[in-house]
Design a protein around this motif. Sequence first.
Motif, PDB file in Angstrom:
ATOM      1  N   MET A  29       0.681  -1.318   0.074  1.00 55.65           N
ATOM      2  CA  MET A  29      -0.050  -0.220   0.162  1.00 55.65           C
ATOM      3  C   MET A  29       0.784   1.035  -0.034  1.00 55.65           C
ATOM      4  SD  MET A  29      -3.369  -1.015   2.455  1.00 55.65           S
ATOM      5  CE  MET A  29      -4.159   0.356   1.905  1.00 55.65           C
ATOM      6  N   MET A  30       1.980   1.230   0.645  1.00 52.74           N
ATOM      7  CA  MET A  30       2.985   2.424   0.734  1.00 52.74           C
ATOM      8  C   MET A  30       3.503   2.298  -0.717  1.00 52.74           C
ATOM      9  SD  MET A  30       5.550   1.899   4.028  1.00 52.74           S
ATOM     10  CE  MET A  30       4.657   0.983   5.390  1.00 52.74           C
ATOM     11  N   PHE A  31       3.780   1.310  -1.553  1.00 55.11           N
ATOM     12  CA  PHE A  31       4.120   1.785  -3.145  1.00 55.11           C
ATOM     13  C   PHE A  31       2.974   2.529  -3.861  1.00 55.11           C
ATOM     14  CE2 PHE A  31       7.446  -1.547  -2.565  1.00 55.11           C
ATOM     15  CZ  PHE A  31       8.461  -1.128  -3.558  1.00 55.11           C
ATOM     16  N   LYS A  32       1.691   1.842  -3.469  1.00 57.10           N
ATOM     17  CA  LYS A  32       0.660   2.737  -4.387  1.00 57.10           C
ATOM     18  C   LYS A  32       0.464   3.944  -3.705  1.00 57.10           C
ATOM     19  CE  LYS A  32      -3.696   0.865  -6.020  1.00 57.10           C
ATOM     20  NZ  LYS A  32      -3.095   0.400  -7.222  1.00 57.10           N
ATOM     21  N   LEU A  33       0.546   4.224  -2.488  1.00 58.67           N
ATOM     22  CA  LEU A  33       0.127   5.713  -2.125  1.00 58.67           C
ATOM     23  C   LEU A  33       1.204   6.704  -2.053  1.00 58.67           C
ATOM     24  CD1 LEU A  33      -1.952   7.623  -0.942  1.00 58.67           C
ATOM     25  CD2 LEU A  33      -1.810   6.713   1.318  1.00 58.67           C
ATOM     26  N   LEU A  34       2.341   6.182  -1.425  1.00 54.11           N
ATOM     27  CA  LEU A  34       3.460   7.175  -1.185  1.00 54.11           C
ATOM     28  C   LEU A  34       4.475   7.208  -2.303  1.00 54.11           C
ATOM     29  CD1 LEU A  34       4.229   6.069   2.608  1.00 54.11           C
ATOM     30  CD2 LEU A  34       2.691   7.708   1.620  1.00 54.11           C
ATOM     31  N   VAL A  35       4.435   6.335  -2.951  1.00 56.63           N
ATOM     32  CA  VAL A  35       5.397   6.123  -4.304  1.00 56.63           C
ATOM     33  C   VAL A  35       4.833   6.640  -5.614  1.00 56.63           C
ATOM     34  CG1 VAL A  35       7.096   4.852  -5.908  1.00 56.63           C
ATOM     35  CG2 VAL A  35       6.995   4.455  -3.164  1.00 56.63           C
ATOM     36  N   ASP A  36       3.645   5.722  -5.921  1.00 58.39           N
ATOM     37  CA  ASP A  36       2.988   5.804  -7.227  1.00 58.39           C
ATOM     38  C   ASP A  36       2.334   7.215  -7.283  1.00 58.39           C
ATOM     39  OD1 ASP A  36       4.146   3.637  -8.130  1.00 58.39           O
ATOM     40  OD2 ASP A  36       2.490   2.223  -7.733  1.00 58.39           O
ATOM     41  N   LYS A  37       1.480   7.501  -6.241  1.00 55.23           N
ATOM     42  CA  LYS A  37       0.548   8.670  -6.243  1.00 55.23           C
ATOM     43  C   LYS A  37       1.247  10.116  -5.782  1.00 55.23           C
ATOM     44  CE  LYS A  37      -3.920  10.160  -4.731  1.00 55.23           C
ATOM     45  NZ  LYS A  37      -5.243   9.751  -3.540  1.00 55.23           N
TER      46      LYS A  37
END
Length: 389
Positions: A29-37
């Motif tokens: 979820m960190m990848f999706k929110l903090l990195v990708d978004k």
Amino acid sequence: MSLRHYIFLKDVLVLALTAFGGPQAHVAMMFKLLVDKRRYLTEKELIELNALCQILPGPSSTQTLTAIGFRLGGPNLAYLTLLVWVTPAFIFMTLAAITVSILQQNHISLHFARYIQPMAVGFVAMAAYKISSKVIESKTGVVLMVISAILSYFFRSPWVFPALLLSGGAVTAIKFKKHPLEANKKLRIDWSNFILFGLVLVAAAVLGSITKWRGLLLFENFYRNGTLVFGGGQVLIPLLYTEFVEFKKYLSSEEFLSGYALLQALPGPVFAFTPYIGALAMRHYGIGGQIIGSLAGTAGIFLPGTFLIFFVIRFWDELKKYRVVKASLEGINAVSSGMVCAAAILLYHPVESSFLNFGIVIATFCLLQWTRIPAPFIIIFGLLLGFVL
């Protein structure tokens, strides 16, 4: 604080309220929110920070988030990050300790959370896919990832995790001459947080033995466990069972297992099981005592890892400039990828083996990969499905 810092804390709160499935799913979820978004950091930076936190004892997803906060806004933002991330789980599990007996008396089942577990496996599978696709850059990396996945699957001792990470780093460190020399790599180490880490450990043990007050004894127990546990909350759970159920008998096995089942339906760090245990261990001291026990469990389990990551993160960027360290990151990242692959398989074991659950895993993976549906909506749908069916 800047507006960006407030937005980051809001994102941390979103994770705290929606991050189900343990540290591997949290990282997904960190990848999706903090990195990708949001692009607070790159994929490689997140992977490196997570690998660093897995080498250290303590809750790896909590340490990773705290380290990101430190990089974005220094110590103040890091402490606020920790507070925002831990508080919802602290409240949830403290209330759970007070209400679990009521649930049992009224025969209220936790079966509504049965679809969350296979969804969590889907999140972990996505994390394994994303990590491996981004950091595996050589045949050596592929070999290390496969070996790591096999060993971490069959050998589940908490010491296996740091041993594998260090071994993987040592394998690729021998290729350090392929990396260019960098100037100005002066390593300045601030020992204050490491000294604080040791002083709190000694002070808690001494004061607990002198006063014999259960609140201090609980803090020392949890602080010691937080100092020694590698490998995340799944490793911590059997240790807590042995100490607080079998040895000290603060909880019955039914209370312990009921609380752990409830934990699976809640977001946040797996280490948040400790306020539940702390509150029940202090139940004879009234509601105030239960809150103190919950605070002792929370502070005791999270402080050691926090002190250690604050100690290391201050010189981590300078440490990476050394060619040997930079070369070792390839192996550490590959081993970390293998661990996440193994975790996806291990997390599926407790899930009832059925075509429905396997289909939920695949569907979750596909939704994350090929749609823009936010992860919280996927989790909420799983909870609603459990209530309806």
